[in-house]
Design a protein around this motif. Structure first.
Motif, PDB file in Angstrom:
ATOM      1  N   SER A  74      -7.516   9.470  -3.078  1.00 12.67           N
ATOM      2  CA  SER A  74      -7.668   8.047  -3.441  1.00 12.67           C
ATOM      3  C   SER A  74      -6.914   7.149  -2.470  1.00 12.67           C
ATOM      4  O   SER A  74      -7.196   5.958  -2.377  1.00 12.67           O
ATOM      5  N   GLY A  75      -5.958   7.731  -1.727  1.00 14.45           N
ATOM      6  CA  GLY A  75      -5.236   6.976  -0.707  1.00 14.45           C
ATOM      7  C   GLY A  75      -5.895   7.041   0.652  1.00 14.45           C
ATOM      8  O   GLY A  75      -5.297   6.686   1.656  1.00 14.45           O
ATOM      9  N   ILE A 108      -4.431  12.000  -5.711  1.00 15.73           N
ATOM     10  CA  ILE A 108      -3.645  10.881  -5.165  1.00 15.73           C
ATOM     11  C   ILE A 108      -3.905  10.749  -3.665  1.00 15.73           C
ATOM     12  O   ILE A 108      -4.112   9.645  -3.146  1.00 15.73           O
ATOM     13  N   LEU A 109      -3.901  11.874  -2.953  1.00 22.70           N
ATOM     14  CA  LEU A 109      -4.130  11.854  -1.509  1.00 22.70           C
ATOM     15  C   LEU A 109      -5.538  11.352  -1.187  1.00 22.70           C
ATOM     16  O   LEU A 109      -5.725  10.532  -0.289  1.00 22.70           O
ATOM     17  N   THR A 124      -6.458  16.282   3.403  1.00 31.43           N
ATOM     18  CA  THR A 124      -5.956  16.547   2.049  1.00 31.43           C
ATOM     19  C   THR A 124      -5.976  18.039   1.758  1.00 31.43           C
ATOM     20  O   THR A 124      -4.991  18.599   1.251  1.00 31.43           O
ATOM     21  N   ARG A 142       3.070   6.720  -6.745  1.00 32.45           N
ATOM     22  CA  ARG A 142       2.221   7.629  -7.531  1.00 32.45           C
ATOM     23  C   ARG A 142       2.632   9.080  -7.324  1.00 32.45           C
ATOM     24  O   ARG A 142       2.644   9.866  -8.272  1.00 32.45           O
ATOM     25  N   ASN A 202       2.629   1.735  -3.398  1.00 28.07           N
ATOM     26  CA  ASN A 202       1.681   2.202  -4.411  1.00 28.07           C
ATOM     27  C   ASN A 202       1.408   3.687  -4.243  1.00 28.07           C
ATOM     28  O   ASN A 202       1.403   4.457  -5.199  1.00 28.07           O
ATOM     29  N   PHE A 203       1.203   4.103  -2.997  1.00 26.56           N
ATOM     30  CA  PHE A 203       0.886   5.493  -2.674  1.00 26.56           C
ATOM     31  C   PHE A 203       2.071   6.412  -2.983  1.00 26.56           C
ATOM     32  O   PHE A 203       1.945   7.408  -3.693  1.00 26.56           O
ATOM     33  N   THR A 204       3.238   6.055  -2.467  1.00 28.63           N
ATOM     34  CA  THR A 204       4.425   6.908  -2.672  1.00 28.63           C
ATOM     35  C   THR A 204       4.899   6.863  -4.121  1.00 28.63           C
ATOM     36  O   THR A 204       5.367   7.883  -4.640  1.00 28.63           O
ATOM     37  N   THR A 246       0.843  -1.204   0.000  1.00 26.47           N
ATOM     38  CA  THR A 246       0.000   0.000   0.000  1.00 26.47           C
ATOM     39  C   THR A 246       0.870   1.242   0.000  1.00 26.47           C
ATOM     40  O   THR A 246       0.627   2.183  -0.757  1.00 26.47           O
ATOM     41  N   ARG A 247       1.908   1.247   0.850  1.00 30.28           N
ATOM     42  CA  ARG A 247       2.800   2.402   0.952  1.00 30.28           C
ATOM     43  C   ARG A 247       3.529   2.632  -0.366  1.00 30.28           C
ATOM     44  O   ARG A 247       3.628   3.761  -0.844  1.00 30.28           O
TER      45      ARG A 247
END
Length: 202
Positions: free
Chosen positions: A46-47, A43-44, A54, A21, A17-19, A14-15
């Protein structure tokens, strides 16, 4: 692979994928403009960072760019790391067990471990001789009440539950009423996922 290893592996994916992007956005953008901020905001969100947080982060980046604290997109990630770390240091409100019952509503997105955490907290407070009760407010997820019942039995505390699909507010009402009548110290209320993202449900 044990439970903790699986959990760490899942969280690291998860981390990443988030970072990834955010890093991809930084690599593709030349400057911190409104287009960049709009993409970062998506991005924020959707995370599951949350709307208010956000907005706060985007506004902080915008202001920092205006003040030339951030002069290029490559400085956005270090800025966000520092800003978020400062946000997390906020003392904030702490849980105090005082009034009987102290009611703790547990919210979060699907699959983050609300029910399991309630079970662990119930056991923790039970060990300190508090009288604990659990309310199965997640009437949407199949077997959620059964899962909470198992945790309640392990922690040695009573669980108030209704049938699957019942009105969660009715479960909570009955639980609070029972907690008052039985002189309970702490009442934990389990909820359905994504509740905290929907103001009308909160």
């Amino acid at each position: 692979m044990g439970f903790l290893e699986r959990l760490k592996d899942g969280l690291s994916k998860t981390r990443r994928n988030f970072t990834d992007r955010i890093e991809e956005l930084v690599g593709m953008s030349a400057k911190v403009d409104e287009d960049f901020l709009e993409e970062l905001e998506m991005i924020l969100l959707s995370g599951d960072v949350g709307v208010k947080t956000t907005e706060k982060l985007i506004d902080a980046v915008r202001q920092a760019a205006k003040k030339k604290e951030i002069e290029g997109t490559e400085q956005v990630i270090p800025f966000l790391k520092k800003y978020i770390a400062e946000m997390l240091q906020d003392e904030g409100q702490r849980t105090r067990i005082g009034a009987k019952p102290t009611v703790i509503l547990v919210v979060g997105v699907n699959g983050v471990g609300k029910t399991t955490t309630i079970g662990k907290l119930a056991n923790y407070f039970h060990l300190f001789k508090y009288k604990v009760m659990l309310a199965a407010g997640d009437t949407f997820r199949a077997a959620a009440a059964e899962q909470l019942q198992i945790w309640g039995e392990r922690a040695g505390c009573e669980v108030i539950r209704h049938e699957e699909g019942a009105d969660p507010a009715a479960v909570v009402f009955d639980a609070v009423k029972a907690a008052i009548a039985r002189n309970v110290d702490v009442l934990f209320i389990d909820t359905a996922g994504r509740l905290h993202n929907k103001t009308n449900l909160m």
